[in-house]
Motif scaffolding. Structure first.
Motif, PDB file in Angstrom:
ATOM      1  N   PHE A 108       0.832  -1.208   0.000  1.00  0.00           N
ATOM      2  CA  PHE A 108       0.000   0.000   0.000  1.00  0.00           C
ATOM      3  C   PHE A 108       0.868   1.259   0.000  1.00  0.00           C
ATOM      4  CE2 PHE A 108      -2.209   3.241   2.665  1.00  0.00           C
ATOM      5  CZ  PHE A 108      -3.254   3.545   1.807  1.00  0.00           C
ATOM      6  N   LEU A 109       1.929   1.242   0.798  1.00  0.00           N
ATOM      7  CA  LEU A 109       2.811   2.407   0.896  1.00  0.00           C
ATOM      8  C   LEU A 109       3.572   2.671  -0.397  1.00  0.00           C
ATOM      9  CD1 LEU A 109       4.227   1.899   4.506  1.00  0.00           C
ATOM     10  CD2 LEU A 109       2.830   3.828   3.711  1.00  0.00           C
ATOM     11  N   ASN A 110       3.684   1.665  -1.234  1.00  0.00           N
ATOM     12  CA  ASN A 110       4.410   1.833  -2.491  1.00  0.00           C
ATOM     13  C   ASN A 110       3.701   2.774  -3.451  1.00  0.00           C
ATOM     14  OD1 ASN A 110       6.467   1.247  -4.413  1.00  0.00           O
ATOM     15  ND2 ASN A 110       5.148  -0.255  -5.383  1.00  0.00           N
ATOM     16  N   THR A 111       2.362   2.829  -3.366  1.00  0.00           N
ATOM     17  CA  THR A 111       1.611   3.645  -4.321  1.00  0.00           C
ATOM     18  C   THR A 111       0.726   4.708  -3.681  1.00  0.00           C
ATOM     19  OG1 THR A 111       0.024   1.789  -4.415  1.00  0.00           O
ATOM     20  CG2 THR A 111       1.569   2.019  -6.253  1.00  0.00           C
ATOM     21  N   CYS A 112       0.482   4.642  -2.385  1.00  0.00           N
ATOM     22  CA  CYS A 112      -0.434   5.628  -1.791  1.00  0.00           C
ATOM     23  C   CYS A 112       0.063   7.075  -1.902  1.00  0.00           C
ATOM     24  CB  CYS A 112      -0.787   5.262  -0.348  1.00  0.00           C
ATOM     25  SG  CYS A 112       0.517   5.512   0.873  1.00  0.00           S
ATOM     26  N   PRO A 113       1.392   7.352  -1.958  1.00  0.00           N
ATOM     27  CA  PRO A 113       1.795   8.751  -2.146  1.00  0.00           C
ATOM     28  C   PRO A 113       1.318   9.354  -3.465  1.00  0.00           C
ATOM     29  CG  PRO A 113       3.636   7.465  -1.301  1.00  0.00           C
ATOM     30  CD  PRO A 113       2.564   6.486  -1.683  1.00  0.00           C
ATOM     31  N   ASP A 114       0.925   8.514  -4.420  1.00  0.00           N
ATOM     32  CA  ASP A 114       0.455   9.010  -5.710  1.00  0.00           C
ATOM     33  C   ASP A 114      -1.051   9.229  -5.743  1.00  0.00           C
ATOM     34  OD1 ASP A 114       3.072   8.865  -6.761  1.00  0.00           O
ATOM     35  OD2 ASP A 114       2.816   6.731  -7.159  1.00  0.00           O
ATOM     36  N   MET A 115      -1.737   8.967  -4.639  1.00  0.00           N
ATOM     37  CA  MET A 115      -3.190   9.169  -4.587  1.00  0.00           C
ATOM     38  C   MET A 115      -3.469  10.597  -4.143  1.00  0.00           C
ATOM     39  SD  MET A 115      -4.162   5.481  -2.837  1.00  0.00           S
ATOM     40  CE  MET A 115      -5.910   5.472  -3.269  1.00  0.00           C
ATOM     41  N   ASP A 116      -4.060  11.391  -5.039  1.00  0.00           N
ATOM     42  CA  ASP A 116      -4.194  12.832  -4.815  1.00  0.00           C
ATOM     43  C   ASP A 116      -5.360  13.210  -3.905  1.00  0.00           C
ATOM     44  OD1 ASP A 116      -2.026  13.330  -6.471  1.00  0.00           O
ATOM     45  OD2 ASP A 116      -3.279  13.417  -8.273  1.00  0.00           O
TER      46      ASP A 116
ATOM     47  N   ARG B 287       4.158   2.258 -10.894  1.00  0.00           N
ATOM     48  CA  ARG B 287       5.016   1.764  -9.817  1.00  0.00           C
ATOM     49  C   ARG B 287       5.094   0.242  -9.937  1.00  0.00           C
ATOM     50  NH1 ARG B 287       6.087   6.325  -9.585  1.00  0.00           N
ATOM     51  NH2 ARG B 287       5.984   7.802  -7.851  1.00  0.00           N
ATOM     52  N   SER B 288       6.170  -0.338  -9.414  1.00  0.00           N
ATOM     53  CA  SER B 288       6.317  -1.787  -9.462  1.00  0.00           C
ATOM     54  C   SER B 288       5.193  -2.470  -8.693  1.00  0.00           C
ATOM     55  CB  SER B 288       7.662  -2.205  -8.866  1.00  0.00           C
ATOM     56  OG  SER B 288       8.722  -1.849  -9.717  1.00  0.00           O
ATOM     57  N   ILE B 289       4.683  -3.548  -9.259  1.00  0.00           N
ATOM     58  CA  ILE B 289       3.668  -4.335  -8.575  1.00  0.00           C
ATOM     59  C   ILE B 289       4.323  -5.527  -7.895  1.00  0.00           C
ATOM     60  CG2 ILE B 289       1.768  -3.564 -10.019  1.00  0.00           C
ATOM     61  CD1 ILE B 289       2.061  -6.065 -11.690  1.00  0.00           C
ATOM     62  N   THR B 290       3.599  -6.130  -6.946  1.00  0.00           N
ATOM     63  CA  THR B 290       4.150  -7.168  -6.070  1.00  0.00           C
ATOM     64  C   THR B 290       3.382  -8.466  -6.245  1.00  0.00           C
ATOM     65  OG1 THR B 290       4.749  -5.461  -4.461  1.00  0.00           O
ATOM     66  CG2 THR B 290       4.693  -7.748  -3.674  1.00  0.00           C
ATOM     67  N   ASP B 291       4.119  -9.564  -6.426  1.00  0.00           N
ATOM     68  CA  ASP B 291       3.446 -10.842  -6.646  1.00  0.00           C
ATOM     69  C   ASP B 291       2.617 -11.234  -5.430  1.00  0.00           C
ATOM     70  OD1 ASP B 291       6.428 -11.242  -5.967  1.00  0.00           O
ATOM     71  OD2 ASP B 291       5.542 -13.117  -5.285  1.00  0.00           O
ATOM     72  N   MET B 292       1.410 -11.671  -5.720  1.00  0.00           N
ATOM     73  CA  MET B 292       0.421 -12.146  -4.757  1.00  0.00           C
ATOM     74  C   MET B 292      -0.054 -11.071  -3.772  1.00  0.00           C
ATOM     75  SD  MET B 292      -0.044 -14.996  -6.037  1.00  0.00           S
ATOM     76  CE  MET B 292      -1.329 -15.530  -4.919  1.00  0.00           C
ATOM     77  N   ARG B 293       0.280  -9.806  -4.050  1.00  0.00           N
ATOM     78  CA  ARG B 293      -0.259  -8.704  -3.247  1.00  0.00           C
ATOM     79  C   ARG B 293      -0.849  -7.597  -4.117  1.00  0.00           C
ATOM     80  NH1 ARG B 293      -1.472  -9.731   2.118  1.00  0.00           N
ATOM     81  NH2 ARG B 293       0.094 -11.210   2.885  1.00  0.00           N
ATOM     82  N   SER B 294      -0.554  -7.606  -5.415  1.00  0.00           N
ATOM     83  CA  SER B 294      -1.106  -6.606  -6.329  1.00  0.00           C
ATOM     84  C   SER B 294      -2.175  -7.254  -7.203  1.00  0.00           C
ATOM     85  CB  SER B 294      -0.009  -6.023  -7.229  1.00  0.00           C
ATOM     86  OG  SER B 294       0.954  -5.315  -6.482  1.00  0.00           O
TER      87      SER B 294
END
Length: 331
Positions: free
Chosen positions: A35-43, A240-247
């Motif tokens: 979640f922290l990998n992409t939440c900074p991009d949520m405006d 952003r990079s996605i994560t196996d079995m979590r994205s």
């Protein structure tokens, strides 16, 4: 829409975390990291504030339970969960007896035009050869074909390095299914056809196999994706990079990109896991439709290809946003 506005075609039901089967047993810290990998991009302010709070969380499970509510969003269509993966091919930066099949960049004349030359012309004439458009050469034409179907992947070089490639354009011809063509020819019945079956048939029949691949006139070109380290997953729709079995890939009309989602997938290998909606797909349409990312390479590809199961998906939304979706009589 769950991402930006209320959808008249959807129904919304807020559940409690106690209603989520397997919630207590999941690795919430792993989900929070994704979640922290992409939440900074949520405006949106609701998401931005939660992302700021998430940076210093001691208990990931408590974070999700305190600030979110699981929402069951339905549009009348049955739930369907499938899998996808990032192909990995063996290749080299120069051709030789083994590495004979080029991975091309988009030619200049193919840009800005609706239809360019067909797959057959690209592969059997000199229209593109020797122009320095080759990113690499790979050793298997059918793996290259499926790389084009997926639109992105990695090429593993003999020295252990990798080149990651992403979609760079297409020739504009319509896609024709070679699986359907094998059925039409009477070689297989519909229930027998899979990606692995097609690959095996092409390899057993190298001459006819190449002709089968050329039945599909559509051809995809690539670009190098150098900003993603080889040990990270490919880029998703949030860049952003996605994560196996979590994205998971979702339909953003119903599920906001970046939102945590709780997946309860039934079938042979049940899944009860908190994931994050970080990708989309042309075939992923509907409130209860999701594509689970399995990772990179053949093992991930075989596992992803087996997944086609029912279940349910709940979107974890900020509390105020969740309740705002309910009809006034239920608030």
């Amino acid at each position: 829409m769950a991402g930006s506005a209320h959808s008249e075609d959807a129904t919304y039901k807020i559940l409690d975390f106690n209603d989520l089967e397997g919630w207590e047993q999941d690795d919430h810290a792993a989900a929070l990291e994704v979640f922290l990998n992409t939440c900074p991009d949520m405006d949106d302010p609701d998401w931005a504030s939660l992302c700021a709070v998430a940076q210093n969380i001691v208990s990931p499970k408590s974070f999700f339970e305190l600030f979110f509510r699981p929402v069951l969003i339905q549009d009348g269509a049955p739930a369907l969960f499938t899998g996808y993966f990032e192909p990995e091919l063996d290749g080299a930066t120069a051709p030789d007896g083994r590495y004979r099949f080029p991975v091309y960049r988009l030619p200049r004349e193919a840009r800005g035009t609706s239809v360019w030359v067909s797959r057959r012309e690209i592969e059997t004439t000199d229209v593109i050869k020797g122009r320095g458009l080759e990113i690499a050469w790979v050793d298997d034409p059918v793996e290259l074909f499926f790389l084009q179907v997926q639109g992105s992947g990695r090429i593993r070089l003999p020295d252990g390095r990798h080149i990651r490639v992403g979609y760079g354009g297409a020739n504009g011809h319509p896609y024709r299914s070679i699986g359907v063509e094998l059925i039409r020819r009477g070689i297989y019945r519909p229930h027998q056809v899979s990606a692995q079956v097609i690959k095996n048939w092409v390899r057993r029949n190298p001459v006819d196999g190449l002709e089968l691949l050329r039945h599909n006139p559509s051809y995809v070109f690539f670009r190098t994706v150098n900003q993603v380290p080889a040990d990270k997953g490919p880029l998703g729709a949030m860049n952003r990079s996605i994560t196996d079995m979590r994205s998971v890939a979702v339909d953003p009309r119903f599920t906001p990109l970046g939102a945590p989602v709780w997946l309860e997938k039934d079938g042979e290998n049940p899944i009860r896991r908190l994931m994050v909606a970080q990708d989309t797909g042309s075939a992923i349409k509907g409130a209860q439709r999701a594509d689970v990312f399995f990772g990179t390479g053949d093992t991930a590809g075989r596992a992803a290809g087996k997944l086609k199961d029912p279940g349910r998906m709940l979107v974890l939304l900020p509390i105020q946003r969740a309740f705002a979706l309910l009809p006034e009589a239920e608030q």
